[in-house]
Motif scaffolding. Structure first.
Motif, PDB file in Angstrom:
ATOM      1  N   ILE A 140      -6.702 -27.703  10.813  1.00  0.00           N
ATOM      2  CA  ILE A 140      -7.276 -26.758  12.297  1.00  0.00           C
ATOM      3  C   ILE A 140      -6.229 -26.584  12.934  1.00  0.00           C
ATOM      4  CG2 ILE A 140      -8.159 -28.990  13.203  1.00  0.00           C
ATOM      5  CD1 ILE A 140      -9.776 -26.860  14.780  1.00  0.00           C
ATOM      6  N   ASP A 141      -4.849 -27.575  12.803  1.00  0.00           N
ATOM      7  CA  ASP A 141      -3.807 -27.267  13.384  1.00  0.00           C
ATOM      8  C   ASP A 141      -2.709 -26.639  12.815  1.00  0.00           C
ATOM      9  OD1 ASP A 141      -4.757 -28.724  16.132  1.00  0.00           O
ATOM     10  OD2 ASP A 141      -4.105 -30.246  15.175  1.00  0.00           O
ATOM     11  N   ALA A 142      -2.706 -26.378  11.692  1.00  0.00           N
ATOM     12  CA  ALA A 142      -1.831 -25.865  10.246  1.00  0.00           C
ATOM     13  C   ALA A 142      -2.364 -24.362  10.431  1.00  0.00           C
ATOM     14  CB  ALA A 142      -2.092 -26.573   9.029  1.00  0.00           C
ATOM     15  N   VAL A 143      -3.844 -24.326  10.446  1.00  0.00           N
ATOM     16  CA  VAL A 143      -4.375 -22.592  11.041  1.00  0.00           C
ATOM     17  C   VAL A 143      -3.814 -22.254  11.422  1.00  0.00           C
ATOM     18  CG1 VAL A 143      -6.732 -21.843  10.352  1.00  0.00           C
ATOM     19  CG2 VAL A 143      -6.513 -23.168   9.393  1.00  0.00           C
ATOM     20  N   GLU A 144      -3.670 -22.699  12.863  1.00  0.00           N
ATOM     21  CA  GLU A 144      -4.191 -22.085  14.502  1.00  0.00           C
ATOM     22  C   GLU A 144      -2.613 -21.635  14.913  1.00  0.00           C
ATOM     23  OE1 GLU A 144      -4.578 -23.060  19.240  1.00  0.00           O
ATOM     24  OE2 GLU A 144      -4.531 -24.526  17.622  1.00  0.00           O
ATOM     25  N   GLN A 145      -1.695 -22.682  14.184  1.00  0.00           N
ATOM     26  CA  GLN A 145      -0.216 -22.586  14.435  1.00  0.00           C
ATOM     27  C   GLN A 145       0.504 -21.809  13.708  1.00  0.00           C
ATOM     28  OE1 GLN A 145       1.555 -23.503  17.239  1.00  0.00           O
ATOM     29  NE2 GLN A 145      -0.963 -24.338  17.661  1.00  0.00           N
ATOM     30  N   THR A 146       0.054 -22.016  11.972  1.00  0.00           N
ATOM     31  CA  THR A 146      -0.019 -20.716  10.870  1.00  0.00           C
ATOM     32  C   THR A 146       0.090 -19.230  12.080  1.00  0.00           C
ATOM     33  OG1 THR A 146       0.559 -21.935   9.384  1.00  0.00           O
ATOM     34  CG2 THR A 146      -0.067 -19.848   9.020  1.00  0.00           C
ATOM     35  N   ILE A 147      -1.385 -18.702  11.998  1.00  0.00           N
ATOM     36  CA  ILE A 147      -1.873 -17.589  12.142  1.00  0.00           C
ATOM     37  C   ILE A 147      -1.521 -17.121  13.902  1.00  0.00           C
ATOM     38  CG2 ILE A 147      -3.731 -16.561  13.353  1.00  0.00           C
ATOM     39  CD1 ILE A 147      -5.486 -17.730  11.835  1.00  0.00           C
ATOM     40  N   HIS A 148      -0.643 -18.694  14.283  1.00  0.00           N
ATOM     41  CA  HIS A 148      -0.004 -17.754  15.836  1.00  0.00           C
ATOM     42  C   HIS A 148       1.674 -16.949  15.823  1.00  0.00           C
ATOM     43  CE1 HIS A 148      -1.494 -20.986  18.950  1.00  0.00           C
ATOM     44  NE2 HIS A 148      -2.458 -19.871  19.345  1.00  0.00           N
ATOM     45  N   ILE A 149       1.957 -17.397  13.946  1.00  0.00           N
ATOM     46  CA  ILE A 149       3.800 -16.421  13.720  1.00  0.00           C
ATOM     47  C   ILE A 149       2.757 -15.295  13.608  1.00  0.00           C
ATOM     48  CG2 ILE A 149       4.547 -16.454  11.731  1.00  0.00           C
ATOM     49  CD1 ILE A 149       5.112 -19.147  14.193  1.00  0.00           C
ATOM     50  N   GLU A 162      -0.050 -13.436  14.156  1.00  0.00           N
ATOM     51  CA  GLU A 162      -0.032 -13.150  16.067  1.00  0.00           C
ATOM     52  C   GLU A 162       1.436 -12.193  16.293  1.00  0.00           C
ATOM     53  OE1 GLU A 162      -4.688 -14.486  16.751  1.00  0.00           O
ATOM     54  OE2 GLU A 162      -2.723 -15.440  17.202  1.00  0.00           O
ATOM     55  N   ASN A 163       1.536 -12.612  16.415  1.00  0.00           N
ATOM     56  CA  ASN A 163       3.118 -12.875  17.510  1.00  0.00           C
ATOM     57  C   ASN A 163       3.922 -11.360  16.559  1.00  0.00           C
ATOM     58  OD1 ASN A 163       2.266 -14.699  19.082  1.00  0.00           O
ATOM     59  ND2 ASN A 163       3.358 -15.651  18.915  1.00  0.00           N
ATOM     60  N   SER A 164       3.468 -11.196  15.299  1.00  0.00           N
ATOM     61  CA  SER A 164       4.172 -10.656  14.635  1.00  0.00           C
ATOM     62  C   SER A 164       3.865  -9.127  15.243  1.00  0.00           C
ATOM     63  CB  SER A 164       4.968 -11.130  13.198  1.00  0.00           C
ATOM     64  OG  SER A 164       5.494  -9.496  12.593  1.00  0.00           O
ATOM     65  N   PRO A 165       4.591  -7.784  15.270  1.00  0.00           N
ATOM     66  CA  PRO A 165       4.223  -6.662  15.396  1.00  0.00           C
ATOM     67  C   PRO A 165       4.320  -5.796  13.323  1.00  0.00           C
ATOM     68  CG  PRO A 165       6.520  -6.963  16.031  1.00  0.00           C
ATOM     69  CD  PRO A 165       5.603  -8.185  15.881  1.00  0.00           C
ATOM     70  N   LEU A 166       4.207  -6.678  13.266  1.00  0.00           N
ATOM     71  CA  LEU A 166       3.936  -6.170  11.681  1.00  0.00           C
ATOM     72  C   LEU A 166       3.076  -6.357  10.759  1.00  0.00           C
ATOM     73  CD1 LEU A 166       7.000  -8.451   9.640  1.00  0.00           C
ATOM     74  CD2 LEU A 166       7.101  -5.654  10.303  1.00  0.00           C
ATOM     75  N   PHE A 167       1.528  -7.031  11.648  1.00  0.00           N
ATOM     76  CA  PHE A 167       0.666  -7.501  11.012  1.00  0.00           C
ATOM     77  C   PHE A 167      -0.720  -7.032  12.199  1.00  0.00           C
ATOM     78  CE2 PHE A 167       2.725 -10.785   9.618  1.00  0.00           C
ATOM     79  CZ  PHE A 167       3.124 -10.473   7.628  1.00  0.00           C
ATOM     80  N   ASN A 168      -1.241  -5.766  11.773  1.00  0.00           N
ATOM     81  CA  ASN A 168      -2.339  -5.506  12.677  1.00  0.00           C
ATOM     82  C   ASN A 168      -3.157  -7.058  13.172  1.00  0.00           C
ATOM     83  OD1 ASN A 168      -4.951  -4.345  13.401  1.00  0.00           O
ATOM     84  ND2 ASN A 168      -5.976  -4.036  11.268  1.00  0.00           N
ATOM     85  N   ALA A 169      -2.577  -7.729  13.986  1.00  0.00           N
ATOM     86  CA  ALA A 169      -3.555  -9.055  14.583  1.00  0.00           C
ATOM     87  C   ALA A 169      -2.221  -9.061  16.201  1.00  0.00           C
ATOM     88  CB  ALA A 169      -3.552 -10.302  13.800  1.00  0.00           C
ATOM     89  N   GLY A 170      -3.220  -9.361  16.849  1.00  0.00           N
ATOM     90  CA  GLY A 170      -2.329  -9.925  18.354  1.00  0.00           C
ATOM     91  C   GLY A 170      -1.607  -8.430  18.121  1.00  0.00           C
ATOM     92  N   LYS A 171      -0.256  -9.155  18.280  1.00  0.00           N
ATOM     93  CA  LYS A 171       0.426  -7.308  19.061  1.00  0.00           C
ATOM     94  C   LYS A 171       1.295  -7.005  18.284  1.00  0.00           C
ATOM     95  CE  LYS A 171       5.054  -6.389  20.727  1.00  0.00           C
ATOM     96  NZ  LYS A 171       5.202  -5.364  22.440  1.00  0.00           N
ATOM     97  N   GLY A 172       0.693  -7.043  16.835  1.00  0.00           N
ATOM     98  CA  GLY A 172       0.777  -5.574  16.143  1.00  0.00           C
ATOM     99  C   GLY A 172      -0.647  -4.989  15.959  1.00  0.00           C
TER     100      GLY A 172
END
Length: 349
Positions: A81-90, A92-102
């Motif tokens: 669960i920690d691996a999944v959350e922290q991986t997705i953070h990266i 979500e914080n990138s404008p390249l993908f349609n999630a979070g910042k992008g």
């Protein structure tokens, strides 16, 4: 007497065959990886001819950065669960993908985010839908799972819960990216130009259907045999009326079960909801004894395709087998096994 000895011999042969260690070993599923991790950054019309070398490099580097974060957690004995959350953070914080910042823009020119997470050891799950001020929706989904009696929270209520839980809140302006905003304007202009005689225009414009889907997701198996799956998205460009796709819906966009597998989906959400794609893959493994590879192929290439749905999934089974399955031209994807061997791809090849 002859009949007695013949029967005794037959029984002896049968017992030897039943206890043959070689045969028992061959029937038992083998552990492929002690731990494993897969990541996706969306599937859709992703063609090499439309990609610059610089952009391709940027996507691959970000996928590599994300998967290494999760890998290091798993390698050091951390929880899936920690691996999944922290991986997705990266991602979500990138404008390249349609999630979070992008995240993409809605018809009303704002950003509405969805996310979900599920753990396979206890079938617990949490999700959020239509949030507008949460920097990392995947973290809020985890809080819903662990610190509330609910599975899904939405909109303003989810934001109130986030503040109570100390989840990072941001100004909605944080999610603005020029390229996503311009994509919305191009779609609006096209729809305006194609108004019919009644002054009506279709909600699902061809530009939306044929564009790539940038939803992100991650599935991990840890050393303790626990599987976690998570998905995060900004939804569909030009969506209206607080539309919610498959990403926050358990069984559609996300599913995890230690007895079978973990799955994260990406694509045209309405079809993934109707087909219950993520759970269906697990069910085929559980009820029909299919392998992860065969189950994923049946659901994506047969069931989903017949409905008219496009997209794909990433998945890991209880033995560490990793699968990518999609019916589109490409999928941003990466995997890493317990030996640290990484595979990062974009196109169908």
């Amino acid at each position: 007497m002859k009949t007695f000895f013949s029967t005794l011999f037959a029984v002896s042969v049968l017992l030897v065959n039943c206890t043959n260690p070689i045969e028992q070993k061959s029937d038992k599923p083998q552990k492929t990886n002690e731990f494993a991790l897969v990541v996706h950054g969306g599937a859709g019309t992703i063609l090499k001819k439309n990609m610059t070398p610089e952009k391709e490099k940027a996507y691959k580097e970000k996928l590599e950065e994300a998967i290494k974060v999760g890998y290091n957690i798993l390698k050091n004995g951390g929880k899936s669960i920690d691996a999944v959350e922290q991986t997705i953070h990266i991602l979500e914080n990138s404008p390249l993908f349609n999630a979070g910042k992008g995240a993409v823009f809605t018809h009303e020119e704002n950003n509405e985010l969805d996310a979900s997470i599920m753990t396979g050891n206890d079938l617990n799950a949490g999700s959020v839908a239509g949030v507008t001020d949460i920097k990392n929706p995947i973290t809020l989904a985890r809080k819903v799972m662990e610190n509330s009696e609910h599975v899904m929270l939405s909109g303003k209520g989810a934001s109130i819960f986030a503040k109570e839980q100390g989840v990072e809140i941001v100004d909605p302006k944080y999610f603005f990216t020029e390229n996503r905003f311009n994509s919305l304007q191009r779609i609006k202009e096209k729809m305006k130009a194609e108004l019919d005689h009644d002054g009506k225009s279709a909600f699902y414009d061809p530009l939306i259907k044929d564009s790539k889907f940038g939803t992100v997701g991650c599935v991990a198996l840890d050393k303790n045999g626990n599987i976690t799956a998570g998905t995060s998205t900004g939804g569909m460009t030009n969506k209206r009326w607080n539309r919610i796709g498959d990403a926050p819906i358990i069984g559609s966009g996300t599913y995890a079960n230690n007895a079978t597998c973990g799955v994260s989906s990406t694509g045209w959400g309405e079809y993934f909801i109707r087909a219950q794609v993520a759970h269906d893959i697990s069910a085929l493994m559980d009820y029909k004894g299919l392998s992860l590879k065969d189950a994923a192929k049946e659901v994506i290439q047969n069931k989903l395709t017949k409905l008219g749905g496009t997209g794909g999934i990433i998945a890991v089974d209880k033995n560490g087998n990793m699968v990518f399955e999609f019916n589109t031209a490409g999928m941003y994807r990466a995997s890493m096994n317990d030996k640290g061997e990484a595979e990062i791809k974009i196109y169908k090849d």
